[in-house]
Scaffold this active site. Sequence first.
Site, PDB file in Angstrom:
ATOM      1  N   ASP A 216       0.843  -1.189   0.000  1.00  0.00           N
ATOM      2  CA  ASP A 216       0.000   0.000   0.000  1.00  0.00           C
ATOM      3  C   ASP A 216       0.881   1.243   0.000  1.00  0.00           C
ATOM      4  O   ASP A 216       2.105   1.151  -0.162  1.00  0.00           O
ATOM      5  CB  ASP A 216      -0.941   0.017   1.215  1.00  0.00           C
ATOM      6  CG  ASP A 216      -2.248   0.751   0.908  1.00  0.00           C
ATOM      7  OD1 ASP A 216      -2.184   1.930   0.528  1.00  0.00           O
ATOM      8  OD2 ASP A 216      -3.323   0.149   1.045  1.00  0.00           O
ATOM      9  N   GLY A 242       4.043   0.254  -2.384  1.00  0.00           N
ATOM     10  CA  GLY A 242       3.926  -0.120  -3.787  1.00  0.00           C
ATOM     11  C   GLY A 242       2.769   0.572  -4.461  1.00  0.00           C
ATOM     12  O   GLY A 242       1.933   1.198  -3.813  1.00  0.00           O
ATOM     13  N   ASP A 243       2.745   0.446  -5.784  1.00  0.00           N
ATOM     14  CA  ASP A 243       1.711   1.057  -6.612  1.00  0.00           C
ATOM     15  C   ASP A 243       1.064  -0.053  -7.428  1.00  0.00           C
ATOM     16  O   ASP A 243       1.690  -0.636  -8.322  1.00  0.00           O
ATOM     17  CB  ASP A 243       2.345   2.098  -7.535  1.00  0.00           C
ATOM     18  CG  ASP A 243       1.340   2.790  -8.442  1.00  0.00           C
ATOM     19  OD1 ASP A 243       0.160   2.373  -8.453  1.00  0.00           O
ATOM     20  OD2 ASP A 243       1.734   3.729  -9.153  1.00  0.00           O
ATOM     21  N   PHE A 244      -0.194  -0.382  -7.098  1.00  0.00           N
ATOM     22  CA  PHE A 244      -0.829  -1.509  -7.780  1.00  0.00           C
ATOM     23  C   PHE A 244      -1.145  -1.235  -9.246  1.00  0.00           C
ATOM     24  O   PHE A 244      -1.611  -2.123  -9.961  1.00  0.00           O
ATOM     25  CB  PHE A 244      -2.065  -2.011  -7.035  1.00  0.00           C
ATOM     26  CG  PHE A 244      -3.059  -0.963  -6.594  1.00  0.00           C
ATOM     27  CD1 PHE A 244      -3.506   0.030  -7.442  1.00  0.00           C
ATOM     28  CD2 PHE A 244      -3.570  -1.000  -5.302  1.00  0.00           C
ATOM     29  CE1 PHE A 244      -4.434   0.962  -7.039  1.00  0.00           C
ATOM     30  CE2 PHE A 244      -4.511  -0.064  -4.875  1.00  0.00           C
ATOM     31  CZ  PHE A 244      -4.949   0.919  -5.751  1.00  0.00           C
ATOM     32  N   HIS A 262     -13.645  -1.149  -6.681  1.00  0.00           N
ATOM     33  CA  HIS A 262     -14.809  -0.260  -6.796  1.00  0.00           C
ATOM     34  C   HIS A 262     -14.421   1.215  -6.754  1.00  0.00           C
ATOM     35  O   HIS A 262     -15.238   2.073  -7.091  1.00  0.00           O
ATOM     36  CB  HIS A 262     -15.853  -0.591  -5.722  1.00  0.00           C
ATOM     37  CG  HIS A 262     -15.535  -0.072  -4.353  1.00  0.00           C
ATOM     38  ND1 HIS A 262     -16.512   0.240  -3.440  1.00  0.00           N
ATOM     39  CD2 HIS A 262     -14.354   0.196  -3.733  1.00  0.00           C
ATOM     40  CE1 HIS A 262     -15.967   0.661  -2.324  1.00  0.00           C
ATOM     41  NE2 HIS A 262     -14.664   0.643  -2.472  1.00  0.00           N
TER      42      HIS A 262
END
Length: 358
Positions: A216, A242-244, A262
């Site tokens: 995250d 991190g960067d998803f 969502h």
Amino acid sequence: MTDTEPADRPIGAWNDPAGLPPALRPLWIMTQKYAAQAIYVLAKLSVADLLAPGPRTADELAGQVGADPRALYRILRCAASVGVFAELPDRRFTLTPEAEGLRSGRPGTFRDLIVLHGEDITWRQYGDIMHSVRTGRPAFEKVFGKPIFDYLADHPEQEALFNRAAEQVAGPVTDGYLQAYDFGRFRRVADIGGGTGYFLGRLLQENPDGSGLLVDRPSAVEESTKVFADLGVASRARAVPGDFFDTVPAGYDAYILKSILHDWPDDRARRILRTVRRAIGDDGDARLLVLDSVLAGGNAPDHGKLLDVHMLVTFGGRERTLEEWWRLIRDGGFEPAAEPVLGTWPVLECRPNPEALP
């Protein structure tokens, strides 16, 4: 009676929407925003904490919270009319079971979540909701000048409130999911976008042979150290920033996306799914677990349909029907792996599509 009140309504009918003529019920719904903001004010001023020792008058409370006594009385009276606090015959106010949810630092409190719902970052964009309806874009970006997560990153105090609010709703949501689905099937679990780690920590508590990774934002990762320690799983849980949208670590048996997709429109959600798909590679036994609401069909009442408007106006995301979920998931490189667990705590179990290798 004001000019906006219907002159011919039966006395008292306005307090019971079921007794109103159908054409008036939408107006009754609209007026509930007054009560909502009254409750926000009282939560923000920590009035429930001040009433914990016993009943007090608005005058006594006003001196402690820095408010006008007459104005505070009117706000309290409004909240009491919907059951949040109660006014006694001597004009003192007392807690009710509903008002207990506004107290600070107690298990089961929703104070920060209630405050968040009344703050500018949740409220002000609705003044420009027509922008979202006409363009399909979040009014938040027009009002605040940038997407909500970028705004939060630039405003640490608001980001801290957002994170605390998420933690307060995490307890009952986590309990619901852990009862609905057997996460113990997976020894190594990655929670992608898992906030400060409460869900992952509780999952590991329930599954003592498992280990987990949290991915995250740096601020959330920093707070996860204490969360994991408090839950007694620090030796089996680790966290990395991190960067998803870019990359997530490989090598896990299950990847969890809980209340993540969502938040995003289909193109951005698809990109998140493909990031996870790349991490899984050719491991056909790995699973993606999507934990998000699944909208009921037709005219059935569904809180997700209310939340969907908030996704439109604030985040730019959307809630989805089961058909829409599977279409998105297939586009992201996965396919259904089991009959979905639906109901209050939906879990969509997905396997990588071998024909959709990244």
